[in-house]
Scaffold this motif. Structure first.
Motif: not given
Lengths: 251, 787
Positions: A52-67
């Motif tokens: 798969e190629l998955v994009v995690l999208l979200g604003a700053s602080g949305s948790g995407k980096s943590t994930l």
């Protein structure tokens, strides 16, 4: 390139029929900074599949980096479970996580993070020296069309070239998963597209699971799936019936 | 507190380990400085005050015998303030409980008037009362060694006659601050004491009634000592006068001065090394800090802080380090200094010996340390403040690297990736690498100096006692006698071998250089007391000419083959024109040697001897000593074993302390330099190392990358360190060596191995400490942040 015949179909239908690479259930991460409690991730359930190629999208602080960090074995869970190929990452030791990162995960960073005292070839060789079944550094660099730049130091390369060396470094170990943290964040559009194209090709040609985090919504179009995060939760998952060729992207 | 100062203390707290390492190295320098300079000032202050208050004489002269009527003539010599005549002799002492004998020097006290010169400093008791028989005051070191108090008695053989000495007082004397037994190189407080007794009684005991054999003179202010000396020599020569000598040649004075001279050298050499290493470490650590804070500096400038304010802010970091070092170094220096004075106590007997820190020198050293650190800091700050704030707030581009020299010359195949990283990092910052290497080289050099000094002394003693002086006992006659004495000695119980010697006082002249020494005549092919070359091989006694101590040849500026004029100061006082036939190796005092028969011929005497060297059957030692104690003609008994034991005892403690200090220094420097270097490298490469961790390097592998570079520097430093240590040893020994004792430069594998081991272990220790920081590397920060 987009016109290339796909070795594997990446439609969500086929993906879901197989075992996921990652299975996350109720993944929660709480940071304590002083007396303040921050719920960076708050009960995330997610399956990620091979190829798969998955994009995690979200604003700053949305948790995407943590994930992304948790997927990469760089951060631990406060609650929930996470498995990779059925193996529990939640209870892995520091040493097991190091080996997991070494053998399984390829990282691509916003600021490339090349070792300035090593040439392109040597930066790649850093990994191929320790990985169990690596490509030749030259092969990886050729794949990224950097054959001419093998003996250049980072200071002698443009940003886009540095990022491509970083991608070569990440894929040379033949990772199961490629985690990209804002890979185009420091680049102009043209160079950014080139870098995304390289990532796209790795995904198609090597069948590597690719997870890209970005706050650039345009990039979402190149994905099989787009996962939207907000306040530490997945708000919804969008499945793209057709991946848009990278060459058409612009922002 | 102002915000910038708050920042100062918080930043300092964050880098406290590194700052402490720097401060400790600086503190070592300041500690040696305050200790050694303090000892210099203390010894000088005590010495000067003592010599002045107790009126140490300016000139000294020994003679054979002159009538008391000559006193008037002596005191009328122009330029003489006071001339005091004395009787001086020696005694063999029989101390209860001591198998062997002790030796005493006896000096007269005037009976009709108080002492004018060399006033005694009575510690306990009183002076002898005129007319009371057998009353003596005794030197306090000897009394202390035996626990004598007024009221105790000692049996002595004076000039062949048995006398009982009653101790009435215990005293110090400015003449015997450092009391060296005749023919010895080290005080021996158990076996040597000085006694003062009533003049008339002593004169009778020594067969010198109505006469004197020693003169001490105080030169009047404005008087010309050289002229007074010449007059004294002229008047006293007919009475068997030996050359008059001034204070600087007086044995005790000379020993005190030599010690001060040695301390002076150490007080400069070591602090200089430590303080320059510390200055480099400070500037390296703070340059790195300034570099890390370039964004903060830009912000401060954007807020309107002046470059000067910012510069001063960073200088304060250095200032805090200097103040810390000042406090620690000062306190340690004072403490060690006063401990060292206690170590001096058995050697140097002053009425008061207090520790006086040399504050001016200390402050100078502190200011110099501060100034050099400031220079380093300001260099870095200037670079940071000259950047326009907007530019400084942008991250720096990747550092430019290139292939290292080794690779450019085609050796890249040899190098692993991490080794290449190390090489390239070093080549990119050559000055930092050079200074780190220098610091480590110094850390290597320091233990070499200390171990080599010990080895040198061991070598010297081994040479002295195993190769040169192989007798068990040396017996010196009260006055030179006929050869029949030697036969008598052969008859003493347990005696195996007897070798006679003849010693005469003489003056040697070469051009305008002159020197008073003893010429010793020895039989050919002796086995016991031998003269040796530098390899320890016996040198044949020449049939013409004189063998000189190498040091004596140096002082007279002569070489083998050069002409020499010799004035013998005894007997018929012959004058001889001869040559230097060769030089010999010895490490204590200076002397001249010739064939004993030649000496007899020269003196126009039959087979006269001054004494003999003996070997004694150890099973019959007790019998031997009992017999010797009672033999009337023997003036002094020196046993080699006792001398050696005394040396071990006296030097042992001193060497232990100095070894401990040097060891500590070396560890502090090696640890400090490596720790500082590693912390700087860790900070500079935190991002790289964290990246490596993220992409799958283990902590150990990352540590290897970091440590590789410093290990390389450590290994590079060892060889120059060994070289510097060797050079430093010979430099220091050359400057502290004196006529009385010369420690040879002996560089053994043991010294080198010790140095290498200390440096490697200290390095390993600091790597261990630094490795703990690798665990704490911020892996998540790397993904986002840019330096």
């Amino acid at each position: 390139m987009a016109e290339n015949p796909l070795p594997l179909s990446h439609s969500s239908a086929t993906s879901k029929s197989r075992e996921p690479l990652f299975r996350a259930r109720g993944v929660t991460r709480v940071y304590h900074t002083g007396e303040v409690e921050v719920r960076a991730l708050n009960g995330v359930d997610l399956d990620l599949f091979e190829g798969e190629l998955v994009v995690l999208l979200g604003a700053s602080g949305s948790g995407k980096s943590t994930l992304l960090n948790i997927l990469g074995g760089l951060d631990s869970l406060t609650d929930g479970t996470l498995t990779f190929r059925g193996k529990d990452l939640t209870s892995a030791t520091e040493r097991e996580l190091t080996l997991y990162r070494r053998n399984t995960v390829g990282f691509i960073f916003q600021f490339y993070n090349l070792i300035p005292s090593l040439t392109s070839r040597e930066n790649v060789a850093l990994i191929t020296d320790i990985a169990p079944d690596p490509m030749d550094p030259e092969e990886a660099l050729d794949l990224l069309e950097l054959g001419e730049r093998m003996d250049h130091f980072p200071s002698q390369l443009s940003g886009g070239q540095q990022q491509r060396v970083a991608i070569a470094r990440a894929i040379a170990k033949r990772p199961d998963v490629l985690l990209c943290d804002e890979p185009t964040g420091a680049l102009d559009v043209k160079t950014g597209v080139m870098v995304l194209d390289a990532i796209d090709r790795v995904n198609r040609e090597l069948g590597t699971l690719v997870v890209i985090i970005t706050h650039n919504a345009v990039i979402a179009d190149m994905a099989d799936r787009v996962i939207f995060l907000s306040d530490g939760k997945i708000t919804h998952i969008q499945e793209n019936p057709v991946r848009r060729p990278v060459g058409e992207l612009s922002w | 507190m102002r915000p910038l100062d708050l920042k100062l203390f918080r930043d300092l707290a964050a880098m406290k380990g590194q700052m402490a390492a720097v401060a400790m190295v600086m503190a070592c320098g300041l500690m040696v400085m305050i200790m050694e300079r303090g000892l210099v000032v203390s010894l000088e202050t005590s010495r000067d005050a003592y010599y002045q208050s107790n009126r140490l004489a300016d000139l000294f002269c020994d003679l054979k015998r002159a009538p008391n009527s000559l006193r008037v003539r002596l005191s009328h010599i122009p330029g003489v303030a006071v001339a005091e005549t004395r009787v001086k002799g020696s005694a063999v002492l029989d101390i209860p409980g001591m198998k062997q004998t002790a030796e005493g020097t006896l000096l007269s006290l005037p009976e009709d008037h108080p002492q004018h010169l060399n006033l005694l400093y009575l510690r306990v008791g009183r002076l002898p009362v005129a007319g009371n028989r057998g009353e003596v005051v005794v030197s306090d070191a000897f009394a202390e060694a035996h626990g004598f108090m007024p009221g105790d008695t000692i049996d002595a053989t004076i000039y062949g006659a048995r006398e009982r000495l009653h101790i009435v007082g215990i005293t110090l004397s400015p003449e015997y601050v450092y009391a060296l037994p005749p023919g010895s190189i080290m005080p021996d407080n158990r076996r040597y004491g000085v006694f003062w007794m009533n003049e008339r009684e002593l004169a009778v005991a020594l067969g010198l009634e109505g006469a004197f054999n020693n003169v001490v003179v105080d030169v009047a202010p404005g008087g010309d000592p050289t002229a007074v000396k010449a007059d004294l020599d002229r008047i006293l020569t007919p009475y068997g006068g030996l050359t008059t000598y001034d204070r600087t040649e007086q044995l005790s004075v000379k020993m005190v001065n030599d010690e001060i001279k040695g301390l002076r050298t150490m007080a400069v050499a070591f602090p200089l090394i430590f303080l320059s290493i510390a200055a480099f470490m400070t500037s390296a650590a703070l340059s790195r800090l300034v570099h890390l804070q370039r964004e903060q500096i830009a912000q401060l400038k954007a807020f309107g802080y002046s470059s000067r304010t910012i510069g001063w802010h960073y200088c304060k970091f250095a200032l805090v380090v200097v103040i810390f070092a000042f406090l620690v170094g000062g306190a340690l220096g004072m403490w060690f200094g006063s401990r060292m004075l206690m170590v001096y106590h058995p050697f140097f007997r002053f009425p008061v010996l207090d520790f006086y820190p040399d504050w001016p020198a200390f402050l100078l050293a502190v200011l110099a340390s501060a100034a050099t650190s400031f220079l380093g800091v300001l260099g870095a700050v200037r670079h940071a403040v000259t950047l326009p704030p907007a530019e400084a707030m942008r991250p720096e581009p990747p550092a430019a690297f290139r292939a290292s020299l080794l690779e450019r010359i085609g050796l890249q195949k040899l190098a692993s990736t991490s080794f290449r990283m190390a090489l390239r990092n070093l080549e990119r910052k050559p000055w930092q690498a050079l200074f780190t290497t220098l610091g480590l080289a110094m850390a290597t050099a320091i233990p070499i100096v200390s171990v080599s000094m010990g080895d040198g002394m061991d070598y010297m003693m081994d040479f002295q006692w195993r190769l040169a002086q192989r007798q068990d006992v040396t017996l010196a006659l009260i006055e030179p006698g006929s050869f029949s004495v030697i036969n008598d000695m052969r008859g003493l119980p347990g005696v195996l071998n007897v070798e006679p010697f003849r010693a005469v006082a003489a003056r040697l002249y070469s051009g305008h250089h002159k020197r008073r020494v003893a010429i010793t005549g020895l039989p050919q092919n002796v086995l016991l007391s031998r003269v040796l070359d530098v390899h320890g091989k016996p040198v044949a006694l020449p049939l013409s000419g004189l063998l000189l101590s190498k040091q004596l040849a140096k002082m007279l500026f002569v070489q083998p083959g050069d002409a020499l004029r010799v004035e013998v100061l005894e007997g018929r006082r012959p004058v001889l024109h001869t040559t230097v036939s060769g030089t010999i190796t010895d490490f204590a005092g200076v002397g001249a040697w010739m064939d004993i028969d030649r000496l007899h011929h020269l003196m126009r005497e039959s087979r006269t001897v001054s004494g003999a060297h003996l070997t004694v059957d150890s099973a019959r030692e007790d019998e031997f000593f009992a017999a010797v104690k009672d033999s009337p003609r023997i003036g002094s008994i020196t046993t080699t074993r006792a001398a050696r034991e005394n040396y071990d005892k006296m030097m042992g403690r001193m060497m232990d302390i100095s070894r401990a200090i040097f060891f500590f220094f070396s560890v502090v420097v090696a640890f400090g330099v490596i720790y500082n270097g590693a912390r700087i490298a860790l900070s500079e490469r935190a991002r790289d190392l964290a990246t490596l961790r993220v992409i799958g390097f283990t902590q150990r592998e990352v540590a290897t990358v970091l440590i590789g570079e410093l290990t390389l520097l450590t290994l590079l430093a060892l060889l120059p360190g060994l070289y510097i240590g060797s050079e430093l040893t010979s430099l220091i020994l050359t400057s502290i060596n004196t006529e009385t004792m010369r420690i040879p430069v002996v560089l053994t594998g043991r010294a080198y191995a010790t140095a290498v081991l200390i440096v490697l272990l200290s390095s390993a220790l600091s790597f261990t400490v630094v490795s703990r920081h690798i665990v704490k590397l911020d892996l998540l920060g790397v993904l986002k942040a840019r330096e």
